[in-house]
Write an enzyme that holds these catalytic residues in place. Structure first.
Site, PDB file in Angstrom:
ATOM      1  N   LYS A 172      36.347 -26.054  64.119  1.00 21.44           N
ATOM      2  CA  LYS A 172      36.568 -27.454  64.517  1.00 21.44           C
ATOM      3  C   LYS A 172      38.066 -27.727  64.524  1.00 21.44           C
ATOM      4  O   LYS A 172      38.683 -27.932  63.489  1.00 21.44           O
ATOM      5  CB  LYS A 172      35.872 -28.431  63.561  1.00 21.44           C
ATOM      6  CG  LYS A 172      35.915 -29.843  64.116  1.00 21.44           C
ATOM      7  CD  LYS A 172      36.159 -30.886  63.058  1.00 21.44           C
ATOM      8  CE  LYS A 172      37.450 -31.593  62.983  1.00 21.44           C
ATOM      9  NZ  LYS A 172      38.152 -32.160  64.093  1.00 21.44           N
ATOM     10  N   GLU A 247      44.956 -26.094  52.376  1.00 22.19           N
ATOM     11  CA  GLU A 247      46.420 -26.093  52.532  1.00 22.19           C
ATOM     12  C   GLU A 247      46.789 -27.525  52.928  1.00 22.19           C
ATOM     13  O   GLU A 247      46.421 -28.000  53.995  1.00 22.19           O
ATOM     14  CB  GLU A 247      46.816 -25.074  53.600  1.00 22.19           C
ATOM     15  CG  GLU A 247      48.224 -24.541  53.388  1.00 22.19           C
ATOM     16  CD  GLU A 247      49.291 -25.500  53.879  1.00 22.19           C
ATOM     17  OE1 GLU A 247      49.847 -26.259  53.049  1.00 22.19           O
ATOM     18  OE2 GLU A 247      49.555 -25.510  55.086  1.00 22.19           O
ATOM     19  N   CYS A 281      54.195 -28.639  57.606  1.00 22.01           N
ATOM     20  CA  CYS A 281      53.937 -28.691  56.155  1.00 22.01           C
ATOM     21  C   CYS A 281      55.149 -28.179  55.416  1.00 22.01           C
ATOM     22  O   CYS A 281      55.383 -28.530  54.268  1.00 22.01           O
ATOM     23  CB  CYS A 281      52.777 -27.795  55.775  1.00 22.01           C
ATOM     24  SG  CYS A 281      51.323 -28.123  56.686  1.00 22.01           S
ATOM     25  N   GLU A 382      54.705 -37.393  51.250  1.00 19.76           N
ATOM     26  CA  GLU A 382      54.895 -36.669  52.509  1.00 19.76           C
ATOM     27  C   GLU A 382      54.934 -37.671  53.666  1.00 19.76           C
ATOM     28  O   GLU A 382      53.988 -38.431  53.869  1.00 19.76           O
ATOM     29  CB  GLU A 382      53.755 -35.670  52.722  1.00 19.76           C
ATOM     30  CG  GLU A 382      54.024 -34.728  53.861  1.00 19.76           C
ATOM     31  CD  GLU A 382      52.928 -33.698  54.074  1.00 19.76           C
ATOM     32  OE1 GLU A 382      51.749 -34.048  54.008  1.00 19.76           O
ATOM     33  OE2 GLU A 382      53.271 -32.521  54.337  1.00 19.76           O
TER      34      GLU A 382
HETATM   35  C1  UN1 Z   1      52.600 -25.603  58.788  1.00 22.14           C
HETATM   36  O1  UN1 Z   1      53.494 -26.396  58.938  1.00 22.14           O
HETATM   37  O2  UN1 Z   1      51.462 -25.987  58.467  1.00 22.14           O
HETATM   38  O3  UN1 Z   1      56.769 -21.459  58.063  1.00 22.14           O
HETATM   39  C2  UN1 Z   1      52.736 -24.151  59.040  1.00 22.14           C
HETATM   40  C3  UN1 Z   1      56.612 -22.187  59.049  1.00 22.14           C
HETATM   41  C4  UN1 Z   1      55.587 -21.782  60.072  1.00 22.14           C
HETATM   42  C5  UN1 Z   1      54.224 -22.244  59.662  1.00 22.14           C
HETATM   43  C6  UN1 Z   1      54.139 -23.692  59.279  1.00 22.14           C
HETATM   44  N1  UN1 Z   1      55.607 -20.357  60.218  1.00 22.14           N
HETATM   45  O4  UN1 Z   1      57.236 -23.221  59.198  1.00 22.14           O
END
Ligand code: UN1
Length: 491
Positions: A172, A247, A281, A382
């Site tokens: 999904k 995550e 992230c 965040e």
């Molecule tokens: C994310 O932002 O969920 O290290 C992943 C990084 C990328 C992956 C980010 N290779 O910024």
């Protein structure tokens, strides 16, 4: 164009025929329509994945891996086309969209190789004429729920290890970015992955995501998204003892020491804080600076920020694309007000751009707050936008302490020329990823990816760590002594 679900090897319309339109976040232009599926669609997909599991688990792992080699090859051949679609749908600049697809290519080739590795252990037995070893076993149907910010990379982090280990999948993708999910599943089909092994169901989190995490025939959930939703997923799946990988974001910092190479540090800050418009992230949203270079760094950073060009990611001159949607713009605006009310100093940005050429898109100016203290919400929560908060510290110890004083623990970075300080930081920074003399983004796919505390629940994606999530260990003992040997009792 209307996208379709993929259930049991068939491209199919949603049973109740509902669709919604996807728009380009840079221009507001209508792109394509995506099914708003129902629980009935999801149930069919889970049933297909469940029945395919009995045959897929018996396909030799090297053969499963060969399919992923073909997937990697096709992704490589179509990289430019896929990246352009991603930029249209999600907004990140073309160069970064190509990087996102490249991450999928890397993952395909890496996990294809795992088809021939998947190493277990052979280890001596404590008894004579007895052999012991460990093997990996697939688990069953994996429910995969992915975010919009890495529309290709993150699905591949989850789907490829899942299927090379012999699991089947119900996927999904994020409601905002269906197109890349659709293209990826088409490629898996073309590469020879049998129908029913990877099923794709488009729809909302509240309908499809919820049904997926609750479905009794789904054995695993791998989720990337917000902390709040992750906690909800954990509550639901925890009660069912369903294996779950979460995550959930970060509040990542770059630390710059007085002795750092400032040119290098500024390159790293700009790339990590404003690349992908701060919507990673791993994005840097706190800049922790030693007092001796604080003023110089602030001024030089502002000079560089002035030069950043906003616009459509398809335009080669653009540095910073749009935010994903209007709600994201509202969220960033809300944090500008929070920061200002808390007493932080708004040095730059803080509003949407005035340029009428950008009015139809979800743009926001790169923003810098100074005089930020760790108690402020802008230093703790965040924001997921192009907002950077500068925090002044006296020493490395104080910097590390500030870095660790948030509820997230994904990525951190230190700029210094002092090797002793670098190793001290590696020891004490409490995050899953640590960079020395590089920004907070740019994780490579063969190392474990994930973080501590509120970033997740202890699992890691990527590398061999991903195999641990998508397989179950079996310990095997073969006794060839011809008599009953009792462990811990007989000599
Ligand atoms: C994310 O932002 O969920 O290290 C992943 C990084 C990328 C992956 C980010 N290779 O910024």
């Amino acid at each position: 164009m209307r996208l379709c679900n993929f259930v049991n090897g068939q491209w199919s319309k949603p049973l109740h025929g509902q669709y919604r339109n996807i728009v380009n976040p840079a221009t507001g232009e209508a792109l394509w329509d995506v099914p708003q599926s129902s629980r009935e669609d999801l149930n069919l997909a889970v049933a297909a994945a469940k029945s395919s599991f009995s045959s897929w688990r018996l396909v030799p792992a090297p053969k499963r891996g060969e399919m992923l080699f073909r997937v990697g090859q096709m992704l490589l051949e179509r990289k430019a086309e896929l990246a352009a679609m991603m930029t249209q749908e999600m907004g990140k600049v073309l160069l970064e969209a190509e990087g996102d697809v490249q991450e999928g290519i890397d993952m395909a080739f890496y996990m294809a190789g795992e088809g021939r590795r998947s190493f277990g252990q052979t280890t001596p037995s404590e008894l004579p004429n007895k052999f012991s070893m460990t093997i990996r076993d697939p688990i069953g149907v994996a429910g995969i729920i992915t975010p919009w910010n890495f529309p290709m990379a993150i699905p591949t982090w989850k789907i490829f290890p899942a299927i090379v280990m012999g699991n089947t999948v119900v996927f999904k993708p994020a409601s905002e970015t269906p197109r890349l999910a659709y293209e990826l599943v088409k490629i898996l089909e073309e590469a020879g992955v049998p129908g029913g092994v990877v099923n794709l169901v488009f729809g909302s989190g509240s309908e499809i995501g919820e049904a997926l995490i609750r479905h009794p025939d789904v054995a695993l959930i791998s989720f990337t998204g917000s902390n709040e939703t992750g906690r909800h997923v954990a509550k639901v799946t925890g009660g069912e003892l369903k294996r779950t990988s979460l995550e959930l974001g970060g509040k990542n910092a770059i630390i710059v020491m007085d002795d750092a190479d400032l040119d290098l540090a500024i390159d790293g800050i700009i790339w990590s804080a404003f690349g992908t418009t701060g919507q990673r992230c791993t994005a840097c949203s706190r800049l922790i600076v030693q007092e001796g270079i604080y003023d110089t760094l602030r001024e030089r950073l502002k000079e560089r920020m002035e030069k950043l060009t906003l616009g459509s990611g398809l335009d080669k001159r653009t540095d910073v694309g749009p935010l994903i949607n209007k709600q994201a713009v509202e969220k960033v605006k809300k944090y500008i007000k929070i920061g200002t009310d808390e007493g932080a100093r708004l040095e730059m940005g803080g509003t949407v751009p005035q340029d009428p050429a950008l009015a139809a898109g979800n743009f926001f100016l790169p923003t810098l707050f100074t005089d930020v203290s760790m108690e402020m919400r802008i230093a703790q929560e965040e924001i997921f936008g192009p907002v950077l908060s500068m925090i002044k510290v006296k020493s490395l110890q104080e910097a590390i302490e500030a870095n660790n004083r948030v509820t997230y623990g994904l990525s951190s970075s230190l700029f210094t020329r002092n090797v002793n300080q670098a190793f001290e930081a590696i020891r004490d920074l409490a995050t899953g990823l640590i960079y020395i003399n590089a920004g907070t983004t740019g994780a490579e796919i063969h190392l474990p990816f994930g973080g501590t505390r509120g970033t997740g629940n202890g699992h890691r994606e990527s590398g061999t760590a991903a195999l641990d999530f998508f397989s179950e260990w079996k310990a095997i003992y073969v006794d060839y002594s011809g008599r009953l040997q009792r462990a811990q009792i007989d000599d």
